[in-house]
Design an enzyme around this catalytic site. Structure first.
Site, PDB file in Angstrom:
ATOM      1  N   TRP A  27       0.302  -2.218   9.284  1.00  0.00           N
ATOM      2  CA  TRP A  27       0.473  -1.521   8.017  1.00  0.00           C
ATOM      3  C   TRP A  27       1.222  -0.240   8.297  1.00  0.00           C
ATOM      4  O   TRP A  27       0.884   0.496   9.233  1.00  0.00           O
ATOM      5  CB  TRP A  27      -0.877  -1.190   7.352  1.00  0.00           C
ATOM      6  CG  TRP A  27      -0.674  -0.364   6.127  1.00  0.00           C
ATOM      7  CD1 TRP A  27      -0.264  -0.813   4.904  1.00  0.00           C
ATOM      8  CD2 TRP A  27      -0.793   1.066   6.017  1.00  0.00           C
ATOM      9  NE1 TRP A  27      -0.131   0.250   4.048  1.00  0.00           N
ATOM     10  CE2 TRP A  27      -0.449   1.401   4.697  1.00  0.00           C
ATOM     11  CE3 TRP A  27      -1.152   2.078   6.902  1.00  0.00           C
ATOM     12  CZ2 TRP A  27      -0.453   2.723   4.234  1.00  0.00           C
ATOM     13  CZ3 TRP A  27      -1.161   3.399   6.446  1.00  0.00           C
ATOM     14  CH2 TRP A  27      -0.819   3.703   5.130  1.00  0.00           C
ATOM     15  N   GLU A  68      -0.112  -6.147   6.170  1.00  0.00           N
ATOM     16  CA  GLU A  68      -0.867  -5.549   5.062  1.00  0.00           C
ATOM     17  C   GLU A  68       0.066  -4.790   4.130  1.00  0.00           C
ATOM     18  O   GLU A  68       0.923  -4.035   4.570  1.00  0.00           O
ATOM     19  CB  GLU A  68      -1.925  -4.593   5.638  1.00  0.00           C
ATOM     20  CG  GLU A  68      -2.736  -3.869   4.573  1.00  0.00           C
ATOM     21  CD  GLU A  68      -3.794  -2.928   5.161  1.00  0.00           C
ATOM     22  OE1 GLU A  68      -3.762  -2.689   6.390  1.00  0.00           O
ATOM     23  OE2 GLU A  68      -4.648  -2.454   4.401  1.00  0.00           O
ATOM     24  N   LYS A  70       0.698  -2.355   0.422  1.00  0.00           N
ATOM     25  CA  LYS A  70       0.061  -1.271  -0.329  1.00  0.00           C
ATOM     26  C   LYS A  70       0.897  -0.975  -1.563  1.00  0.00           C
ATOM     27  O   LYS A  70       2.119  -1.095  -1.531  1.00  0.00           O
ATOM     28  CB  LYS A  70      -0.059  -0.019   0.545  1.00  0.00           C
ATOM     29  CG  LYS A  70      -0.925   1.066  -0.102  1.00  0.00           C
ATOM     30  CD  LYS A  70      -1.349   2.098   0.921  1.00  0.00           C
ATOM     31  CE  LYS A  70      -2.237   3.145   0.260  1.00  0.00           C
ATOM     32  NZ  LYS A  70      -2.798   4.086   1.213  1.00  0.00           N
ATOM     33  N   ASP A 103      -5.871  -5.774   1.345  1.00  0.00           N
ATOM     34  CA  ASP A 103      -6.855  -4.680   1.268  1.00  0.00           C
ATOM     35  C   ASP A 103      -7.128  -4.488  -0.220  1.00  0.00           C
ATOM     36  O   ASP A 103      -6.203  -4.224  -0.999  1.00  0.00           O
ATOM     37  CB  ASP A 103      -6.233  -3.420   1.897  1.00  0.00           C
ATOM     38  CG  ASP A 103      -7.147  -2.206   1.846  1.00  0.00           C
ATOM     39  OD1 ASP A 103      -7.736  -1.944   0.771  1.00  0.00           O
ATOM     40  OD2 ASP A 103      -7.257  -1.499   2.854  1.00  0.00           O
ATOM     41  N   HIS A 106      -5.582  -1.663  -2.230  1.00  0.00           N
ATOM     42  CA  HIS A 106      -4.131  -1.473  -2.174  1.00  0.00           C
ATOM     43  C   HIS A 106      -3.384  -2.153  -3.303  1.00  0.00           C
ATOM     44  O   HIS A 106      -2.221  -2.522  -3.159  1.00  0.00           O
ATOM     45  CB  HIS A 106      -3.593  -1.968  -0.825  1.00  0.00           C
ATOM     46  CG  HIS A 106      -3.871  -1.037   0.301  1.00  0.00           C
ATOM     47  ND1 HIS A 106      -3.309  -1.180   1.546  1.00  0.00           N
ATOM     48  CD2 HIS A 106      -4.647   0.072   0.376  1.00  0.00           C
ATOM     49  CE1 HIS A 106      -3.733  -0.211   2.340  1.00  0.00           C
ATOM     50  NE2 HIS A 106      -4.554   0.552   1.648  1.00  0.00           N
ATOM     51  N   HIS A 130      -9.132  -6.740   4.193  1.00  0.00           N
ATOM     52  CA  HIS A 130      -9.802  -5.461   4.403  1.00  0.00           C
ATOM     53  C   HIS A 130     -10.708  -5.283   3.199  1.00  0.00           C
ATOM     54  O   HIS A 130     -10.238  -5.041   2.099  1.00  0.00           O
ATOM     55  CB  HIS A 130      -8.797  -4.310   4.454  1.00  0.00           C
ATOM     56  CG  HIS A 130      -8.179  -4.119   5.798  1.00  0.00           C
ATOM     57  ND1 HIS A 130      -7.215  -3.174   6.048  1.00  0.00           N
ATOM     58  CD2 HIS A 130      -8.414  -4.743   6.973  1.00  0.00           C
ATOM     59  CE1 HIS A 130      -6.873  -3.212   7.322  1.00  0.00           C
ATOM     60  NE2 HIS A 130      -7.578  -4.162   7.902  1.00  0.00           N
ATOM     61  N   ASP A 138      -6.583   4.640  -3.994  1.00  0.00           N
ATOM     62  CA  ASP A 138      -6.609   4.235  -2.590  1.00  0.00           C
ATOM     63  C   ASP A 138      -7.926   3.537  -2.261  1.00  0.00           C
ATOM     64  O   ASP A 138      -8.867   3.545  -3.044  1.00  0.00           O
ATOM     65  CB  ASP A 138      -6.426   5.462  -1.692  1.00  0.00           C
ATOM     66  CG  ASP A 138      -5.829   5.087  -0.334  1.00  0.00           C
ATOM     67  OD1 ASP A 138      -5.688   3.876  -0.050  1.00  0.00           O
ATOM     68  OD2 ASP A 138      -5.505   6.006   0.430  1.00  0.00           O
ATOM     69  N   ASP A 140     -10.816   2.716   1.051  1.00  0.00           N
ATOM     70  CA  ASP A 140     -11.471   3.514   2.085  1.00  0.00           C
ATOM     71  C   ASP A 140     -12.815   4.126   1.735  1.00  0.00           C
ATOM     72  O   ASP A 140     -13.394   4.812   2.562  1.00  0.00           O
ATOM     73  CB  ASP A 140     -10.549   4.636   2.621  1.00  0.00           C
ATOM     74  CG  ASP A 140      -9.194   4.118   3.036  1.00  0.00           C
ATOM     75  OD1 ASP A 140      -9.157   2.952   3.468  1.00  0.00           O
ATOM     76  OD2 ASP A 140      -8.208   4.829   2.917  1.00  0.00           O
ATOM     77  N   ASP A 171     -12.966  -1.839   5.817  1.00  0.00           N
ATOM     78  CA  ASP A 171     -11.989  -0.752   5.900  1.00  0.00           C
ATOM     79  C   ASP A 171     -12.454   0.414   5.042  1.00  0.00           C
ATOM     80  O   ASP A 171     -12.138   0.497   3.871  1.00  0.00           O
ATOM     81  CB  ASP A 171     -10.614  -1.267   5.429  1.00  0.00           C
ATOM     82  CG  ASP A 171      -9.511  -0.230   5.647  1.00  0.00           C
ATOM     83  OD1 ASP A 171      -9.787   0.824   6.234  1.00  0.00           O
ATOM     84  OD2 ASP A 171      -8.365  -0.485   5.224  1.00  0.00           O
TER      85      ASP A 171
END
Ligand SMILES: [Mn+2]
Length: 264
Positions: A27, A68, A70, A103, A106, A130, A138, A140, A171
């Site tokens: 990524w 990956e 985004k 993810d 993303h 993820h 975002d 995380d 993630d």
């Protein structure tokens, strides 16, 4: 590119030493803050760069390079080189040497990865995830036992993802709370969501869908939500010799007091 090639070599070593496949994720947070004058040039260069990284020799049965995507990031609001279309196309045209990675933080907030899992599994023998918790722009945040985590795990289970087709990574990070607790909460929540999915009568529900019994499908799906899942989870924890909910946080607090606080 040299860093990426080194990661391939490290992944090959780890896979050989551990006797199990090693995923190696690519990524790159590359893009522009404001309106670019050239959107294709950076993507041509990124494509050539990944080609170069994946030219490093490796056994694709052991090393699984992932691509990956985004939607955008802080500082690159106007343009992200490794967009969803770019990453997925790269993986689709290079199926013999990499797999796509999604993810769930993303994408645009109205898009859901739970729906993308079966879409990709219709084409790719193997994908990677993820699992995270997005907030606005975002990923995380620590994974919660929320609707989309449950829906993602339902798709993993009913699409046969636990038989090696779906590589699951977590993630998330949050240094504002105890990190051991954060890791434990998120990890246990994904396990809860997988266990909940394994307890769901997918065949019976699919039968209702396939025979156009949508009213009963809704009734059954709603009633599943209030079944006593907590008891099943506690029993799962007991059988695996790990603490049930409510029994582990005191240990984390003691560790924070006796060990972590002394590191400052
Ligand atoms: Mn990620």
């Amino acid at each position: 590119m040299e860093h990426g090639k080194a990661c391939i070599r490290i992944s090959q070593y780890l896979a050989e030493e551990l006797g199990q496949p090693c995923t190696m994720n690519i990524w790159t947070g590359d893009g522009f803050k404001d309106v670019p004058a050239d959107r294709k040039g950076p993507r041509d260069r990124y494509k050539a760069s990944i080609d170069e990284i994946l030219s490093e020799p490796y056994d694709f049965k052991l090393v699984k390079p992932c691509i990956e995507s985004k939607v955008f990031g802080i500082g690159v609001e106007a343009y992200t080189v490794g967009s969803a279309e770019f990453a997925l196309s790269y993986a689709a045209f290079n199926r013999e040497k990499c797999i796509p990675l999604m993810d769930n933080g993303h994408y645009h907030p109205t898009e859901v990865v739970s729906d993308k899992i079966p879409a990709l599994l219709a084409f790719f023998p193997e994908i990677a995830l993820h699992i995270t918790r997005p907030i606005r722009w975002d990923s995380d945040h620590v994974v919660l036992f929320d609707d989309e985590t449950k829906e993602i795990c339902k798709e993993i289970v009913r699409c046969g993802g636990l038989d090696g087709r779906v590589n699951i990574a977590l993630d998330y990070f949050d240094a504002s709370i105890n990190r051991i607790s954060a890791w434990t909460v998120g990890f246990r929540n994904v396990e809860k969501a997988l266990l909940s999915a394994l307890c769901t009568p997918h065949t019976a529900l699919k039968e209702l869908q396939d025979t156009n019994q949508f009213t009963e499908l809704m009734v059954r799906q709603e009633e599943l939500k209030t079944l006593p899942f907590g008891e099943v989870w506690d029993e799962y924890c007991r059988r695996n010799g790990v603490p049930v909910d409510g029994a582990w946080f005191e240990e984390v607090k003691k560790y924070e007091q006796n060990v972590l606080s002394k590191r400052i």
